[in-house]
Design an enzyme around this catalytic site. Structure first.
Site, PDB file in Angstrom:
ATOM      1  N   GLU A 133      66.136  67.848 -42.357  1.00 58.88           N
ATOM      2  CA  GLU A 133      65.291  67.275 -41.309  1.00 58.88           C
ATOM      3  C   GLU A 133      64.901  65.825 -41.616  1.00 58.88           C
ATOM      4  OE1 GLU A 133      63.247  71.328 -39.528  1.00 58.88           O
ATOM      5  OE2 GLU A 133      62.079  70.124 -40.951  1.00 58.88           O
ATOM      6  N   GLU A 192      68.018  76.401 -37.917  1.00 62.01           N
ATOM      7  CA  GLU A 192      66.791  77.184 -38.016  1.00 62.01           C
ATOM      8  C   GLU A 192      66.414  77.664 -36.612  1.00 62.01           C
ATOM      9  OE1 GLU A 192      63.650  75.070 -39.980  1.00 62.01           O
ATOM     10  OE2 GLU A 192      64.941  74.386 -41.622  1.00 62.01           O
TER      11      GLU A 192
END
Length: 687
Positions: A151, A313
């Site tokens: 991320e 995710e």
């Protein structure tokens, strides 16, 4: 050519952290993953100190054992490089690797993403751990892909360490070459900001009124994006060198990062992290908020980067840290609904976060499929249902492209410049939300398109493109949109279009700047609109007389018709500009261009949807669908799969027009058949 996941069926998987659990649990975990139908696990993205517990001391035994065991159970693995969380020995011994606040105060060890991309020391340590990992696992039979870092630009997307200030100067020298050109691009003559030495130049720093030079601020965000891409390239190059057969990806879609360029230059495909409950915590407001359904728009943005992408995710439980972001548990059926939401929008690989909820740490309330006690629960049962379904139908979906006739355009420059420029930045979110809600509830699929990559050729697949508030609009983009309209496309603009050049400076020409002649209008006056003072808008075209009442919220461009073939479809009906044009249409070649002089509220988006003749492609197969159902199609030369997703807590009635086969139940429905879609239910039809 966009880069995509290449799978012959949809893969299902989960994020797993063997370093957080006793070894005696691993085998049971991997066995149950396979029983649930999982294909792949992600590991290691936060495990630097496990692999390098002391500087220069490497121990890979734990992950050797975990990967061997995963392989024994037929699971593939995606390895995350662990650079999002540097070890304590590193940050203590080399504090220059830390990021800092705008005021120069360093962030400290204790969370994650507290490093900076431009520290030569951190880049050196990152290069070493990635090289050692890639050397260790380049031939491991379980490993198929690498996730770079985790991320990028999450938690914070601004960087103000000394390393960043120095790198920014070097970046500016590379871009402008001279201080004269820099001063011109930044409008430095204003407020006596002219620079006479490169040592005087910094990233933005605290100012008296918290309003830095806007052109400097725009370049700062471009620099941050380039820094993140450079840091990712450092890692990607190592993996390509040592493990050329493995795929390279990274996960995110965070601010101040050009994910399109990142993917085009470095990755095999893009990965996204999908948490639809954020849409429930921060709803879009107004009547009938989309809530978790709003996440489909985020997935459209991921799809614009990679038409078939990975969800690294996927939300599987209640979400929250110990101190913030509390989200309720998914209701029965919602985990499955959100999985198919991702798949509808292009995900050909979906991994749940996470296998088991952590028993300790900041994210011990960010729930996974299993609870810490590891006893059976409804989320595990639901995951098993999804796994069984995808084993049967995943091959009929993978590789198919999402179909849309409408595109909403956006650009990084406008996103980044609009963060500071309140005279147009907030308008985009308001208008895009109005369009997305209108199209969602009318069951009309929509794509996001990066305007900076758009051309007349790439836009030809769409009937309509909406570019709501493109304040920064290049001459090149204006030419491509003109060519698109001439070939039969329809372009819709909103207020504040074409104000600025690529430096973020106001153009010294009539607005809407480079598309003024295309639209056939000029902005003769404009004003910010106070809350509650939005002027009324009166539909003047006969065909729109039955459209909902409308107002011009947020901002108003007062238009003057500048071409004889412009049709005025609506006029302002109040305030000092009463009677002036508010919405215009101009025919251009085989297409047309619309200009609306305000932000788009839902009533205007609805009126234009009708005006443009937009309809759901699903109406060829089904009667009018309930509003609570999202509809979409993935298709290729081998056929079409229609998705119906019920976001409602009540059943949804569906009636067919033609014979279709429902894939999940293998039920053949004939014309005029009626069936009920359960609360949070999913149906897939072969068309």
């Amino acid at each position: 050519m966009p880069k995509s996941v290449a799978r012959d069926r949809v893969w299902l998987g989960v994020c797993y952290y063997p370093e957080q659990w006793p070894r005696e649990m691993w085998e049971d975990d991997f066995r149950r993953m396979r029983e649930l139908g999982f294909d792949v696990v992600r590991m290691a993205e936060f495990a630097w100190s496990t692999m390098e517990p002391e500087e220069g001391v490497f121990r890979f035994g734990l992950f050797d054992e975990a990967l061997d065991l995963a392989h024994r159970y037929g699971l593939k693995a995606i390895l995350g490089t662990p650079t999002a969380t540097p070890p304590a020995w590193l940050t203590e011994r080399y504090p220059e690797v830390l990021n800092a606040t705008q005021a120069g105060v360093p962030y400290r060890h204790g969370q994650r993403r507290h490093y900076n991309y431009n520290s030569h020391v951190y880049r050196s340590f990152s290069e070493r751990i990635v090289r050692r990992m890639a050397s260790q696992y380049k031939e491991h039979p379980a490993v198929v892909a690498w996730q770079i870092d985790n991320e990028l630009n999450c938690e914070t997307n601004v960087f103000y360490s000394e390393s960043d200030h120095r790198a920014f100067r070097a970046w500016l020298i590379g871009k402008y070459g001279s201080l004269d050109r820099l001063n011109e691009a930044w409008g430095a003559a204003f407020w006596n900001q002219t620079y006479s030495s490169w040592e005087q130049v910094y990233l933005t720093r605290p100012t008296v009124s918290d309003s830095p030079n806007p052109h400097q601020a725009l370049d700062e965000k471009r620099f941050i994006s380039d820094s993140a891409i450079s840091y990712a390239k450092l890692q990607a190059d190592i993996i390509r060198e040592l493990a050329p057969r493995h795929e390279v990806t990274t996960n995110g879609l965070f601010g101040h990062l050009d994910s399109h360029r990142l993917t085009d230059e470095l990755l095999d495909y893009f990965s996204y992290d999908s948490y639809p409950q954020f849409g429930s915590i921060y709803p879009d407001g107004g009547d009938r908020p989309l809530r978790d359904r709003k996440w489909s728009w985020n997935l459209s943005k991921a799809r614009s980067v990679s038409p078939q992408f990975c969800v690294m995710e996927q939300q599987s439980g209640a979400g929250g840290w110990v101190n913030r972001m509390e989200m309720p548990a998914p209701k029965p059926g919602q985990m499955r609904l959100w999985t198919y939401q991702s798949i509808l929008h292009g995900a050909d690989m979906v991994l749940y976060f996470r296998w088991r909820t952590a028993a300790f740490g900041t994210e011990m309330y960010w729930h996974g499929i299993n609870d810490p006690h590891n006893r059976p629960n409804r989320r595990v049962e639901e995951a098993g249902r999804i796994g069984e379904e995808l084993r049967r139908v995943g091959g009929a979906i993978a590789g198919k492209a999402y179909r849309a006739d409408v595109a909403v355009l956006g650009s990084y420059d406008n996103e980044w410049d609009g963060e500071l420029d309140r005279w147009y930045g907030p308008l985009t979110g308001y208008s895009v939300t109005s369009w997305i809600k209108t199209l969602q509830y009318a069951h009309i699929p929509v794509d996001y398109v990066n305007a900076e990559q758009a051309s007349a050729e790439t836009l030809e697949r769409y009937r309509v493109v909406v570019y709501p508030h493109a304040a920064i609009l290049s001459e090149e983009t204006a030419r491509e949109l003109t060519a698109f309209a001439e070939r039969g496309g329809i372009v819709v603009f909103g207020c504040r279009t074409g104000l600025k050049d690529e430096n973020g400076q106001m153009r010294m020409q009539a607005f809407p700047g480079p598309v003024a002649s295309l639209c056939g209008v000029e902005v003769e006056d404009f004003t910010y609109v106070l809350e509650g003072d939005a002027p009324k808008v009166r539909w003047t075209a006969e065909r729109l007389r039955g459209a909902p009442d409308a107002v011009g919220p947020k901002f108003v461009d007062v238009l003057r018709v500048a071409a004889g073939d412009v049709e005025v479809l609506a006029r302002y009906a109040s305030d000092y500009f009463e009677g002036k044009p508010a919405l215009t249409r101009r025919p251009v070649g085989a297409g047309a261009v619309y200009y609306y002089g305000s932000a788009f509220e839902e009533s205007v988006a609805q009126a234009l949807t009708a005006e443009l003749g937009l309809r759901s492609p699903l109406l060829d197969w089904f009667e009018e669908l309930p509003e609570q159902v999202e509809a979409g199609i993935r298709e290729d030369d081998g056929g079409r799969v229609a998705f119906l997703l019920n976001y409602g807590s009540t059943p949804a009635a569906i009636r067919t027009k033609r014979e279709v086969r429902e894939l999940l139940t293998d039920r053949l429905a004939e014309a005029a058949d009626a069936f009920e879609l359960e609360p949070y239910g999913v149906a897939l039809f072969s068309l």
